[in-house]
Scaffold this motif. Structure first.
Motif, mmCIF file in Angstrom:
data_model
loop_
_atom_site.group_PDB
_atom_site.id
_atom_site.type_symbol
_atom_site.label_atom_id
_atom_site.label_comp_id
_atom_site.label_asym_id
_atom_site.label_seq_id
_atom_site.Cartn_x
_atom_site.Cartn_y
_atom_site.Cartn_z
ATOM 1 N N ARG A 31 2.621 -2.294 -0.441
ATOM 2 C CA ARG A 31 3.277 -1.960 0.832
ATOM 3 C C ARG A 31 4.718 -1.504 0.634
ATOM 4 O O ARG A 31 5.199 -0.608 1.325
ATOM 5 N N LEU A 32 5.408 -2.101 -0.336
ATOM 6 C CA LEU A 32 6.773 -1.679 -0.612
ATOM 7 C C LEU A 32 6.804 -0.277 -1.212
ATOM 8 O O LEU A 32 7.705 0.517 -0.898
ATOM 9 N N SER A 33 5.823 0.046 -2.043
ATOM 10 C CA SER A 33 5.745 1.405 -2.600
ATOM 11 C C SER A 33 5.503 2.420 -1.490
ATOM 12 O O SER A 33 6.070 3.518 -1.501
ATOM 13 N N GLN A 34 4.679 2.053 -0.510
ATOM 14 C CA GLN A 34 4.448 2.931 0.631
ATOM 15 C C GLN A 34 5.721 3.101 1.451
ATOM 16 O O GLN A 34 6.060 4.205 1.895
ATOM 17 N N TYR A 35 6.436 1.997 1.631
ATOM 18 C CA TYR A 35 7.666 2.041 2.433
ATOM 19 C C TYR A 35 8.720 2.946 1.786
ATOM 20 O O TYR A 35 9.397 3.725 2.468
ATOM 21 N N GLU A 179 7.891 -8.108 3.289
ATOM 22 C CA GLU A 179 7.201 -7.863 2.028
ATOM 23 C C GLU A 179 8.055 -8.291 0.835
ATOM 24 O O GLU A 179 7.535 -8.793 -0.161
ATOM 25 N N TRP A 180 9.376 -8.121 0.925
ATOM 26 C CA TRP A 180 10.246 -8.604 -0.140
ATOM 27 C C TRP A 180 10.193 -10.129 -0.226
ATOM 28 O O TRP A 180 10.225 -10.704 -1.327
ATOM 29 N N ALA A 181 10.099 -10.791 0.938
ATOM 30 C CA ALA A 181 9.996 -12.255 0.950
ATOM 31 C C ALA A 181 8.682 -12.707 0.315
ATOM 32 O O ALA A 181 8.652 -13.657 -0.482
ATOM 33 N N VAL A 182 7.577 -12.009 0.655
ATOM 34 C CA VAL A 182 6.277 -12.344 0.063
ATOM 35 C C VAL A 182 6.308 -12.115 -1.447
ATOM 36 O O VAL A 182 5.774 -12.919 -2.228
ATOM 37 N N LEU A 183 6.937 -11.028 -1.855
ATOM 38 C CA LEU A 183 7.043 -10.724 -3.276
ATOM 39 C C LEU A 183 7.790 -11.827 -4.021
ATOM 40 O O LEU A 183 7.394 -12.245 -5.120
#
Length: 334
Positions: A31-35, A179-183
């Motif tokens: 998801r971060l790559s998509q963002y 997503e950064w928090a999940v990572l």
């Protein structure tokens, strides 16, 4: 006997923790790559590869700083690289109709990975021959030597950054803070799991009277490669062969050029068993050539080739087992 059972239970639980952390890591990284609008190849070779390499990086850091066992971390990196090259592509191919490669993968990612193997071998050789105290049986790695592979990885990232700069990404709606928090949680889980598997491996080594390098090369290597396996197999099932293969090559490149040097930078100086490292690095080089040749042939990996990869990895495990119990003595360092 009780200690061995406890260590076995710890290894199983720790592997499960690493697996769970890998699930969270894969979702958040995608998801971060998509963002941030990264191309598929960059996503697989850099973002996913670095994230899924966190267990190997953790093994080096924990082995060096907590347990003063740098060789354990090195064994994990080399063993993980062999596992990644032979087992993960094979399982990914068997999980789908076919695992396809591209010319870019073979001519850029695979070739740069070969360079990373060569660079690490040069660093080991310099540590054994040019650093005061180094011998034919031991290589002393220093911080200046560790800069060479890290700088090489910087070139690898630069090349992929050039690809990303030319890519026009579609707009997606992603809560990047979440997503950064999940990572972050995923990486913490993986670190806890790695600590458990390292402790279990050290217990096995003491119980069976075998060197820590051997357990890093086999047990810890397979356990810490779970994130790579999880990501690559899922990508292959979703028809994303490029991500599946570039994740393996990118992860190996990161492990060799960054994970091992980080351990040296943290410790200030580290010693490895040159006699044990070079033969296993030689097998890694051989596995690399096998992978590149079969990946380039018709730009796909067939089921028959996949079984051949698994058989070759089985031979590697048999070789290490016979070495550890003293049946053969081809690797004097073990």
């Amino acid at each position: 006997m009780t200690g061995l059972l406890v260590a076995l239970g710890l290894a199983i639980v720790s592997t499960g923790v690493i697996w769970k952390g890998s699930e969270y890591l894969e979702r958040s990284a995608e998801r971060l790559s998509q963002y941030y609008g990264l191309p598929v190849a960059v996503h697989g070779a850099v973002v996913v590869a670095i994230g899924s390499s966190f267990p190997e990086l953790s093994s080096v850091v924990i082995s060096t700083l907590v347990h003063d066992e740098f060789s354990l971390g090195v064994g994990t990196i080399v063993g993980s690289a062999i596992f990644n090259l032979l087992v993960i592509p094979a399982v990914s191919a068997l999980a789908t109709d076919q695992l396809e490669a591209t010319r870019d993968i073979v001519h850029k990612d695979a070739q740069f990975y070969i360079i990373s193997v060569l660079v690490l071998f040069i660093v080991f050789a310099l540590g054994a021959t040019y650093v005061p105290g180094g011998t034919n049986s031991e290589a002393i790695l220093t911080r200046p030597l560790a800069i060479l592979p890290i700088a090489t990885y910087g070139i690898y990232v630069f090349l992929h950054q050039q690809d990303a700069s030319e890519y026009a990404a579609p707009t997606v709606n992603v809560d990047h803070r979440r997503e950064w928090a999940v990572l972050t949680v995923a990486l913490a889980l993986i670190a806890v799991g790695v600590e458990g598997i390292v402790r279990a491996a050290l217990t096995f080594g003491d119980a069976f009277g075998t060197p820590s390098f051997l357990w890093g090369l086999t047990v810890i290597a397979a356990a810490t490669s779970l994130p790579d396996a999880f990501v690559s197999v899922n990508a292959a099932r979703n028809g994303e062969s490029v991500t599946s293969i570039t994740n393996v090559l990118g992860s190996n490149t990161f492990n060799l050029l960054v994970a091992i040097p980080v351990g040296v930078l943290l410790a200030g100086e580290a010693t490895i068993n040159f006699l044990a490292a070079i033969p296993t690095m030689g097998f890694l080089a051989f596995a690399t050539l096998v992978f590149v040749v079969f990946a380039r042939t018709d730009l796909e990996l067939t089921d028959l080739e996949a079984y051949g990869f698994l058989g070759l990895y089985g031979l590697f495990l048999l070789w290490m087992t016979l070495e550890s119990v003293g049946v053969i003595d081809t690797v004097r360092g073990i």
